[in-house]
Structures are given as structure tokens and as C-alpha cells.
Design a protein around this motif. Structure first.
Motif, PDB file in Angstrom:
ATOM      1  N   ARG A   1     -87.295 -84.757  -6.891  1.00 34.76           N
ATOM      2  CA  ARG A   1     -87.489 -86.148  -6.499  1.00 34.76           C
ATOM      3  C   ARG A   1     -88.618 -86.324  -5.489  1.00 34.76           C
ATOM      4  O   ARG A   1     -89.278 -87.371  -5.442  1.00 34.76           O
ATOM      5  CB  ARG A   1     -86.203 -86.736  -5.911  1.00 34.76           C
ATOM      6  CG  ARG A   1     -85.053 -86.766  -6.910  1.00 34.76           C
ATOM      7  CD  ARG A   1     -84.000 -87.778  -6.522  1.00 34.76           C
ATOM      8  NE  ARG A   1     -84.519 -89.120  -6.565  1.00 34.76           N
ATOM      9  CZ  ARG A   1     -84.612 -89.919  -5.501  1.00 34.76           C
ATOM     10  NH1 ARG A   1     -84.217 -89.505  -4.329  1.00 34.76           N
ATOM     11  NH2 ARG A   1     -85.085 -91.145  -5.612  1.00 34.76           N
ATOM     12  N   PHE A   2     -88.850 -85.327  -4.643  1.00 30.75           N
ATOM     13  CA  PHE A   2     -89.787 -85.513  -3.537  1.00 30.75           C
ATOM     14  C   PHE A   2     -90.958 -84.529  -3.541  1.00 30.75           C
ATOM     15  O   PHE A   2     -91.701 -84.458  -2.562  1.00 30.75           O
ATOM     16  CB  PHE A   2     -89.040 -85.400  -2.202  1.00 30.75           C
ATOM     17  CG  PHE A   2     -87.914 -86.376  -2.046  1.00 30.75           C
ATOM     18  CD1 PHE A   2     -88.161 -87.729  -1.917  1.00 30.75           C
ATOM     19  CD2 PHE A   2     -86.600 -85.937  -2.047  1.00 30.75           C
ATOM     20  CE1 PHE A   2     -87.125 -88.639  -1.772  1.00 30.75           C
ATOM     21  CE2 PHE A   2     -85.555 -86.836  -1.908  1.00 30.75           C
ATOM     22  CZ  PHE A   2     -85.810 -88.187  -1.771  1.00 30.75           C
ATOM     23  N   LYS A   3     -91.134 -83.782  -4.620  1.00 31.80           N
ATOM     24  CA  LYS A   3     -92.163 -82.733  -4.632  1.00 31.80           C
ATOM     25  C   LYS A   3     -93.572 -83.277  -4.435  1.00 31.80           C
ATOM     26  O   LYS A   3     -94.465 -82.557  -3.949  1.00 31.80           O
ATOM     27  CB  LYS A   3     -92.095 -81.965  -5.953  1.00 31.80           C
ATOM     28  CG  LYS A   3     -92.389 -82.821  -7.181  1.00 31.80           C
ATOM     29  CD  LYS A   3     -92.260 -82.011  -8.462  1.00 31.80           C
ATOM     30  CE  LYS A   3     -92.507 -82.890  -9.688  1.00 31.80           C
ATOM     31  NZ  LYS A   3     -92.366 -82.115 -10.947  1.00 31.80           N
ATOM     32  N   ASP A   4     -93.805 -84.537  -4.800  1.00 31.07           N
ATOM     33  CA  ASP A   4     -95.153 -85.093  -4.715  1.00 31.07           C
ATOM     34  C   ASP A   4     -95.400 -85.898  -3.446  1.00 31.07           C
ATOM     35  O   ASP A   4     -96.447 -86.540  -3.309  1.00 31.07           O
ATOM     36  CB  ASP A   4     -95.429 -85.982  -5.933  1.00 31.07           C
ATOM     37  CG  ASP A   4     -95.401 -85.197  -7.233  1.00 31.07           C
ATOM     38  OD1 ASP A   4     -95.869 -84.039  -7.222  1.00 31.07           O
ATOM     39  OD2 ASP A   4     -94.903 -85.725  -8.245  1.00 31.07           O
ATOM     40  N   ILE A   5     -94.460 -85.880  -2.526  1.00 35.41           N
ATOM     41  CA  ILE A   5     -94.624 -86.651  -1.302  1.00 35.41           C
ATOM     42  C   ILE A   5     -95.807 -86.123  -0.495  1.00 35.41           C
ATOM     43  O   ILE A   5     -96.006 -84.916  -0.374  1.00 35.41           O
ATOM     44  CB  ILE A   5     -93.325 -86.612  -0.462  1.00 35.41           C
ATOM     45  CG1 ILE A   5     -93.420 -87.599   0.690  1.00 35.41           C
ATOM     46  CG2 ILE A   5     -93.037 -85.214   0.066  1.00 35.41           C
ATOM     47  CD1 ILE A   5     -92.112 -87.758   1.452  1.00 35.41           C
ATOM     48  N   LYS A   6     -96.619 -87.051   0.017  1.00 32.41           N
ATOM     49  CA  LYS A   6     -97.805 -86.678   0.787  1.00 32.41           C
ATOM     50  C   LYS A   6     -97.985 -87.643   1.948  1.00 32.41           C
ATOM     51  O   LYS A   6     -97.456 -88.752   1.938  1.00 32.41           O
ATOM     52  CB  LYS A   6     -99.059 -86.686  -0.092  1.00 32.41           C
ATOM     53  CG  LYS A   6     -99.049 -85.656  -1.214  1.00 32.41           C
ATOM     54  CD  LYS A   6    -100.357 -85.661  -1.969  1.00 32.41           C
ATOM     55  CE  LYS A   6    -100.333 -84.692  -3.142  1.00 32.41           C
ATOM     56  NZ  LYS A   6    -100.034 -83.313  -2.716  1.00 32.41           N
ATOM     57  N   SER A   7     -98.745 -87.213   2.939  1.00 30.15           N
ATOM     58  CA  SER A   7     -99.065 -88.067   4.075  1.00 30.15           C
ATOM     59  C   SER A   7    -100.497 -87.820   4.500  1.00 30.15           C
ATOM     60  O   SER A   7    -100.983 -86.684   4.477  1.00 30.15           O
ATOM     61  CB  SER A   7     -98.118 -87.777   5.240  1.00 30.15           C
ATOM     62  OG  SER A   7     -98.528 -88.474   6.404  1.00 30.15           O
ATOM     63  N   ASP A   8    -101.182 -88.901   4.902  1.00 28.88           N
ATOM     64  CA  ASP A   8    -102.544 -88.725   5.405  1.00 28.88           C
ATOM     65  C   ASP A   8    -102.552 -88.511   6.921  1.00 28.88           C
ATOM     66  O   ASP A   8    -103.620 -88.478   7.541  1.00 28.88           O
ATOM     67  CB  ASP A   8    -103.436 -89.912   5.019  1.00 28.88           C
ATOM     68  CG  ASP A   8    -102.842 -91.248   5.427  1.00 28.88           C
ATOM     69  OD1 ASP A   8    -101.803 -91.257   6.120  1.00 28.88           O
ATOM     70  OD2 ASP A   8    -103.421 -92.295   5.062  1.00 28.88           O
ATOM     71  N   VAL A   9    -101.354 -88.366   7.489  1.00 32.83           N
ATOM     72  CA  VAL A   9    -101.253 -87.941   8.889  1.00 32.83           C
ATOM     73  C   VAL A   9    -101.198 -86.415   8.881  1.00 32.83           C
ATOM     74  O   VAL A   9    -100.276 -85.820   8.302  1.00 32.83           O
ATOM     75  CB  VAL A   9     -99.997 -88.524   9.563  1.00 32.83           C
ATOM     76  CG1 VAL A   9     -99.847 -87.971  10.978  1.00 32.83           C
ATOM     77  CG2 VAL A   9    -100.064 -90.052   9.581  1.00 32.83           C
ATOM     78  N   CYS A  10    -102.177 -85.793   9.498  1.00 35.26           N
ATOM     79  CA  CYS A  10    -102.344 -84.338   9.401  1.00 35.26           C
ATOM     80  C   CYS A  10    -101.087 -83.557   9.747  1.00 35.26           C
ATOM     81  O   CYS A  10    -100.684 -82.653   9.007  1.00 35.26           O
ATOM     82  CB  CYS A  10    -103.497 -83.907  10.314  1.00 35.26           C
ATOM     83  SG  CYS A  10    -103.822 -82.131  10.283  1.00 35.26           S
ATOM     84  N   GLU A  11    -100.431 -83.900  10.865  1.00 37.24           N
ATOM     85  CA  GLU A  11     -99.266 -83.145  11.316  1.00 37.24           C
ATOM     86  C   GLU A  11     -98.109 -83.236  10.320  1.00 37.24           C
ATOM     87  O   GLU A  11     -97.392 -82.250  10.091  1.00 37.24           O
ATOM     88  CB  GLU A  11     -98.796 -83.645  12.686  1.00 37.24           C
ATOM     89  CG  GLU A  11     -99.767 -83.399  13.821  1.00 37.24           C
ATOM     90  CD  GLU A  11    -100.914 -84.406  13.848  1.00 37.24           C
ATOM     91  OE1 GLU A  11    -101.842 -84.219  14.647  1.00 37.24           O
ATOM     92  OE2 GLU A  11    -100.875 -85.387  13.069  1.00 37.24           O
TER      93      GLU A  11
END
Length: 281
Positions: free
Chosen positions: A248-258
Motif C-alpha cells: 500500500r505504501f511502497k511508492d510513498i515519497k517526500s521532497d523533504v530531504c530528512e
């Protein structure tokens, strides 16, 4: 969208007759391992395997489920007719959210002085949240797990060291969105204070922060608490929970580096770590 009384019943830990559940949603929940089945002859009833996991699943599935509350138009009679338990209507009889602190925070409630300073072993509940105001220099720290929320004094050193390291104010008001509702987020949207999110270190926990908080508050106001030792702690985390969440969450991404680094770390270790591990530090 009004969340059905049968779903409310499952969230409340009640057993629900199969005939009361939408068949498509029921089959999806069964496939995800969310439900336990009880058979009596040809009749089947269902209960949530883990009410918190079910709640997260529904919210992540459809943002309308964020309501997860009984609509004010639902009567006790209609609730009893669908679930056989009219008491479920009480789930939204008291709107608001709990607050806690380990030192006095001078706030305002309806324009009058209101000091948040609960005795150890207790916390306060703000029901008239629209009239609740706090000082501008206070960091609002949202805690997902109620055990962590109740035991903030056992985590005081942990929080103080984190806030100091990240140059945030050492004045902290702890909040929780238990019971599940949008009241906390709606209140956060009315104030300018920095919001620090303390949740589980897994893909689902990051998803909650990104889509329930950050997208409403913005990247400047909302940050995710990432301890300096999380890499070593993840090594002893749960691979089972990582596997359960992966699809369900394998593609989760963030443009916040940390945050993206934390996501990458979770994938690399293939583990999840509960925030309760930080109690007592």
C-alpha cells in the motif's frame, strides 16, 4: 459522505453482522486481513482484528473516512436499527482533543485564562477547541500513540534534547487526535505555531503525517520528529509490519530531504519501529 454505522461499530470494536456490511468493502477488508470472522450456521459476523489498523486503512483508502464519526443527523433509533447498539451514537458527543504538558502552559479558552498543567497521571480534554488559544512560541507536538501521550514525563529528556538540537522552542504543548476526528487538524489550521509530529517510524506513519497534516499545514510549519538513533533502532524493528504495509505504501515519497532519507532507511532495513520504544528514555 456519512460513514455507516456498521463501520463505526467495527471501529468501536463491536461485532457486526455480515448483512450489515457493504459486500465489496467487506471483501477488501478480508483480503487485507483486517477482519476476524465468526460463523453461526450460514450466518457470519465480523470484528476488526486491530481497530487502529482498520482506522488507518480506511483513512488512507479514502479521505472521506477521516470523518469516522457519527453524523449529527444520525439518531439513536437509526443507529440501533443498523447495529443493535444505540450507544455508538455517543462517539461524537464530545468533540475536541486531549492536551498534555510537563510544565505549565498559559493558554486561553473562550478568552479566559486556562493553564494546561495536568497532574502526572492525567491529561486535559479541550472540547470547545474553536475557542482554544495558545502562546505563539509554543511548539505543538502531536503524538499518535496514546501510551506515549500519557507518559510524556517519561520522555521529557528525549523531547528537550530533540527540540534543542533542532533549535525549536522548549515550550511544548502535547496533543493527540484521539478519538479519531478532524478536530485537531482543523484547530492547527487556525493557529501559526510550529507543529511537530511524533508517530511510528513506518511507511503508514509517514503517510499519516504527509497527508493528514503536512499537506494542510505546509512544510514550513509542520515537521516529522526523526530521532538521531532511528537507524540503529530500526534494525530491531518489525519486519512483519513492514511487509504488511509495503504494497500500500511502497511508492510513498517526500521532497523533504530528512523524511525521504527516513523512507529510504525503512526500505533498506525492511523494518518498522514503534514510537513506544522511546518511553522512559
Amino acid at each position: 459522505m456519512v460513514v455507516s454505522a456498521s463501520i463505526q461499530a467495527l471501529i468501536a470494536g463491536e461485532q457486526v453482522a455480515g448483512s450489515k456490511l457493504n459486500s465489496k468493502l467487506r471483501d477488501e477488508l478480508l483480503a487485507e486481513g483486517m477482519l476476524l470472522v465468526t460463523s453461526r450456521g450460514s450466518r457470519k459476523s465480523y470484528r476488526a482484528r486491530d481497530t487502529e489498523a482498520l482506522k488507518r486503512f480506511l483513512i488512507d483508502k479514502d479521505e472521506n473516512y477521516r470523518m469516522l464519526e457519527v453524523n449529527a443527523s444520525d439518531s439513536r433509533a437509526s443507529m440501533a436499527a443498523e447495529t443493535g447498539n444505540s450507544k455508538l451514537v455517543m462517539v461524537r458527543s464530545c468533540p475536541g482533543f486531549p492536551v498534555n504538558s510537563y510544565e505549565p502552559i498559559e493558554c486561553l479558552l473562550d478568552g479566559k485564562p486556562f493553564v494546561v498543567n495536568p497532574q502526572e497521571g492525567s491529561f486535559l480534554f479541550v472540547s470547545d477547541w474553536e475557542k482554544f488559544a495558545i502562546p505563539e512560541d509554543v511548539v505543538v507536538t502531536g503524538i499518535e500513540n496514546m501510551e506515549n501521550f500519557r507518559m510524556i514525563r517519561k520522555q521529557r529528556v528525549f523531547f528537550e534534547e530533540y527540540l534543542q538540537a533542532h533549535k525549536l522552542s522548549d515550550r511544548v504543548l502535547f496533543v493527540s487526535r484521539y478519538p479519531q476526528s478532524t478536530d485537531l487538524r482543523r484547530w492547527l489550521c487556525t493557529i501559526s505555531n510550529h507543529y511537530l509530529h511524533f508517530g511510528d517510524f513506518d511507511l503508514a506513519g509517514i503517510h499519516i503525517f504527509l497527508f493528514d497534516f503536512q499537506q494542510y499545514l505546509g512544510k514550513e510549519r509542520a515537521s516529522f520528529l526523526i530521532p538521531g538513533d532511528i537507524e540503529s533502532r530500526l534494525k530491531s524493528g518489525s519486519s512483519k509490519r513492514y511487509d504488511e504495509q509495503y504494497c500500500r505504501f511502497k511508492d510513498i515519497k517526500s521532497d523533504v530531504c530528512e523524511i525521504q532519507q527516513l523512507i529510504d532507511l525503512i526500505h533498506r532495513e525492511r523494518k518498522a519501529y514503534d514510537q513506544e520504544g522511546y518511553i522512559g528514555l
